[in-house]
Structure formats: C-alpha cells, structure tokens
Design an enzyme around this catalytic site. Structure first.
Site, PDB file in Angstrom:
ATOM      1  N   GLU A 249     -13.778  36.386  39.766  1.00 34.88           N
ATOM      2  CA  GLU A 249     -13.882  35.013  40.285  1.00 34.88           C
ATOM      3  C   GLU A 249     -13.634  35.116  41.775  1.00 34.88           C
ATOM      4  O   GLU A 249     -12.573  35.559  42.196  1.00 34.88           O
ATOM      5  CB  GLU A 249     -12.863  34.115  39.579  1.00 34.88           C
ATOM      6  CG  GLU A 249     -13.008  32.661  39.950  1.00 34.88           C
ATOM      7  CD  GLU A 249     -11.974  32.232  40.977  1.00 34.88           C
ATOM      8  OE1 GLU A 249     -12.280  32.312  42.184  1.00 34.88           O
ATOM      9  OE2 GLU A 249     -10.881  31.836  40.573  1.00 34.88           O
ATOM     10  N   CYS A 286      -8.769  28.144  44.708  1.00 34.57           N
ATOM     11  CA  CYS A 286     -10.174  28.511  44.590  1.00 34.57           C
ATOM     12  C   CYS A 286     -11.057  27.305  44.296  1.00 34.57           C
ATOM     13  O   CYS A 286     -12.274  27.377  44.468  1.00 34.57           O
ATOM     14  CB  CYS A 286     -10.363  29.588  43.523  1.00 34.57           C
ATOM     15  SG  CYS A 286      -9.392  29.346  42.039  1.00 34.57           S
TER      16      CYS A 286
END
Length: 516
Positions: A249, A286
């Site tokens: 990710e 994020c």
C-alpha cells in the site's frame, strides 16, 4: 568489532533517544530459517491454537498499554489520544482475526461431488480450500507505529492464515516495535508454538529489508509506505528466481469532489471536516485528502478561502521524522511552482521548529491546469491540500480522468445532484478502492466489508485489502483435492463436516454433512 547501532529520535524536539542494534544478514537468515521450520510444524495448522495466539497477544498488548503509549509518544510525537486509539485498534484487530480463525469459514471450502453423467465429460469429485502460503515478511509503517507495524494488520492477518511472520521494524519507532514484539513473542512462547512463529528485525537502512525479500523461504511481503519503497520491494520480489507476491500500500491523494449544491447547503461544515482531515496528526495518514475539486466562482472562492484560513490558524504539526519533513518541504516547493497559496496573506506553509514541525497550508489552481501540469496530482504527505476549481461538469470529468489509482474517492453532493453523482460514482469506482459519501476518508474501520486498497499506484495488488477481515486472503492460496480418499482430506473437506463450517457443496452454501 561491536555491533552497529542506530538511535530513536523524538520528532517534537529532535533529541536523540535510546540506541538499538542493527540486524545483520545472518540475523535475517536465522529468523527466516526459524520461520520456515515453524511453518512446517503441526502446531501451525491448529486453528484453535492460532486463535489463542491472537487473543493472548491482544491481551498482552492491553496489559502493556502504559509502557507502549509512553514509548510511542516519545518516538513519534503523536498525541496520547491518538496512540491509545491506535493501540486499541491494534489489539481489537488481533482479536477479530482470532474470531475469524475460530469460525473456520475463512478457508472457503468448496465441494463438487462426482457426477458420472455430467456432460461433456464425467465430473470427478473435486474439493477445494484455501491453505497458508508460507513465511511472510512484514515491513512496519512510519505513520502507524502500532496498527500497521509490528503487530498490525499485516502481521495479524498472516498469523491468522497460519503463516509465520518476520517483521522488519521501522526505524522511526524502534522502541515501540521492541515492546510490542516482546509481548507477541511472550504469547508465542506461552502457547508452546515454535519460536519462529514471529520475529522482529530492527534496522535503519535498506539492507536488512532487501535481504529479507531475497530469502528463498519468504512466500509473500506486506508493506505500507511510499511509492518508491513499495515499488522497489515489488520489483526486487519479482526479480527473485521464484517471484513472490508483494502486497504494498503506497499512498494516495484521495480526491474529494464537492458539488455546487453541497457548497450552498453546508460549505462551512465541509470546510471544517476537510481541515481536520488534512491537518490532524500532521496529515500523515495514507487516506489524507490531498486534492479537492470545487466549483469555480464566488462560492468556490469563498470555500477555498475558508479552508486556507482554517489551516493557517492551525498549529504547526509534528512530522514523524526528519526525512518526512524534508521530503514534504521539497514537494511543497515544487507545488509552489505550479499553484498559488490559497491564504489571503500568501502563507505557503513550511518547516518550523522545534523538532520536525510543518505549518499546514492550502494551495489553489484550476482543474484545467492538470492537462499541462500532471505534477499537481502528486502526493504531498503532510498537512497540505490542493484545491482545484472546475468550471463545468465536463471540465470536472476531464480532470478526474487524469487521476490515477487511489485508496479512496470522496463525494459531497445533494439529492439534486443525482444524475451527476451516478456518473461520478462510476468514475471514482474505476480509480479507488473505497468511495466515501458526504464524509472524509481518514479513519478506516476494521470490518469484514472494508477495502483499503486500490488500483496502482495506490497498491501493487488491487484485488486485495490490507484492512478488514478479508485481508487474510492475501496469505492463502487455493488447493483442490481430486478423487481423494477420505483419509487424505483435511477436516474442512470431509463429508461429515466435523468443523461445522459453511461450505459450498455442488453450488449451494450449507453447513450440513454430505450424505451418501
């Protein structure tokens, strides 16, 4: 020759903290060899013991809460309320994965019984289920020292799948990693599981991570971090003699679209929520929104000014480490060449002291500028947001067409926008793993239905999630048994269904045994 060491650093002050010993290539090899031995041990196939491990690790983290919170704050500068919340998320997701293992349905058992009359050819008895893939390397994340690090989601889901874990700790929070690892190892030992079930390797450089990815016994990698870091690991894993999957990710600008009707109805509330989502915890999430599309014109200008003023009034935010602060400063300097500060006084944000702080800021440009300046869509990891004005629905859709893969896409609209919303849902769903309506993407619930992932470059594996119960599927692979004698079948595939789990038998979901 003494072992090499590196130091923790308090980002609030820049002061050096305790020293930690760098792992060596020999340490990596020993840890992976132990993990391979643990994977082969019968205890690793015992769902009950793995569920106990996850539960006991969660309990030990709760018991060590005060120590963990104190160490984590000193290494990350994160406020106590955030650290306690993240710690709770960490132990709760360990318990949740334990419950998944205990239920047993995660193996996705499928049984197609023999049919000699099937056309065009007779059908054999075929029974399929998911099995663990092998030892997993997990890279701790800088921005989630607990929930995405040593005992975070990647570790929890891999252990739940039956895969031993070797963690490469993040150098920004080595003390936190050490305390958490101590508790997980204690749980492993107390339950009599093989020592190689879990290991932590501390390092401040890339050599240990590279060696870990290169180890032949490592079967997969879990990573949360930058695009450059994730891509380097992915490429290294693909270049091995036996390539392995990397579940990386790698960040996102998490675009938000605000319609004209939404501004008329609740511009102030949207500005307040956006400001909090951008600046809270230094914007180092994020899922932080980095790009917001707003209508051009008076209402849009007023909204942009409101957001800019709110961010300018916010305190300088503590960055997790010096490298992140400096990288953000460089990215903002690049942005200043492409866009203009949105604050009335031209405040542009930037590094501030003491420690590694950064002043929040908003920038503005036209959505049409993306055609000539694709760099406007690059991620700025920190408390900075870019607001792009669009003059028409066509211009908005053209701009969104330039957006690459994202973790999230958000939409603030009103009932009168129904036709536009239907179009935007299709556009955003093609680019993001999660769509957020009338809200903000920060704050990711750990649920069965959650998807934290998305098309490249948000992740290297868009068909998976790193948050939620289905994250376990990353570390499992399907195996089919064809015409196997009953004695050769695992319990999940036997006629009598001794585990009592849900299975798909001849196409139908059931918990009933197969009668002959």
């Amino acid at each position: 020759m003494s072992a090499r060491a590196f130091h923790a650093v308090d980002p609030r002050s820049g002061e050096t903290g305790p020293a930690f010993t760098e792992a060596t290539p020999d340490d990596v090899h020993r840890a992976v060899a132990a993990a391979a031995a643990a994977f082969a041990a019968p205890a690793q196939r015992d769902d009950g013991r793995r569920a106990e491990l996850l539960s006991e690790a969660a309990g030990r983290l709760r018991g060590a809460a005060e120590e963990i919170v104190a160490v984590c704050q000193a290494e990350t500068g994160l406020p106590e309320v955030r650290v306690r919340s993240e710690l709770e998320r960490t132990w709760r997701q360990l318990e949740a994965f334990g419950a998944v293992v205990e239920a047993g349905d995660y193996v996705d058992a499928i049984i197609d019984t023999a049919d000699p009359d099937a056309r065009p050819i007779p059908r054999p008895d075929v029974r399929r289920m998911l099995v663990p893939i092998g030892p997993v390397a997990v890279f701790g994340a800088s921005n989630f020292p607990l929930a995405f690090s040593t005992a975070g989601g990647d570790t929890a889901s891999a252990l739940a799948a039956g895969c031993p874990v070797v963690v490469k700790g993040h150098p920004s929070h080595p003390g936190t990693s050490a305390v958490v690892a101590r508790e997980v190892r204690a749980a492993v030992e107390n339950l009599g599981l093989p020592e190689g079930t879990f290991a932590l390797l501390q390092s401040s450089g890339v050599e240990v991570g590279e060696a870990l990815v290169d180890e032949p016994a490592i079967a997969a990698v879990g990573f949360t971090g930058s695009l450059a870091g994730g891509r380097a690991i992915h490429d290294r894993a693909a270049a091995r003699p036996r390539p392995i999957p990397v579940y990386a990710e790698m960040g996102s600008v998490n675009p938000i679209v605000v319609t004209e009707a939404a501004l008329r109805a609740r511009a102030g509330a949207i500005a307040e929520g956006l400001t909090a989502s951008v600046a809270t915890f230094g914007g180092q999430l994020c899922t932080k929104p980095g790009v917001v599309f707003v209508p051009a014109g008076a209402a849009g200008d007023a909204f942009v000014a409101d957001v800019a003023a709110r961010l300018e009034a916010a305190d300088p935010q503590v960055m997790l480490n010096e490298r992140l602060r400096d990288a953000l400063a460089a990215r903002v300097a690049e942005l200043a060449e492409l866009a203009e500060p949105a604050a009335a006084d031209g405040a542009a944000g930037g590094p501030e002291g003491p420690g590694f702080r950064f002043a929040p800021a908003a920038y503005r440009a036209a959505a049409a500028d993306l055609a000539r300046e694709p760099g406007l869509l690059e991620e700025r990891f920190g408390p900075v947001v870019l607001l792009l004005g669009y003059r028409s629905e066509e211009e908005l859709l053209e701009a969104l067409d330039r957006v690459e893969g994202q973790l999230t896409g958000s939409l603030h609209a009103e009932p009168e926008d129904e036709a536009l919303v239907l179009t935007l849902v299709d556009v955003l769903a093609a680019r993001a793993g999660r769509l957020v309506f009338d809200g903000f993407p920060t704050g990711v619930a750990v649920t069965h239905g959650m998807t934290h992932g998305g098309p490249y470059p948000a992740t290297t594996a868009p068909g998976t999630t790193s948050v939620g119960m289905t994250a376990i599927a990353r570390f499992l692979r399907p195996v089919a048994w064809q015409n196997a004698p009953a004695s050769a079948l695992p319990p999940a595939l036997r006629d009598e269904n001794p585990l009592g789990i849900w299975r798909r038998v001849d196409g139908e979901p059931t918990r009933e045994p197969i009668s002959r």
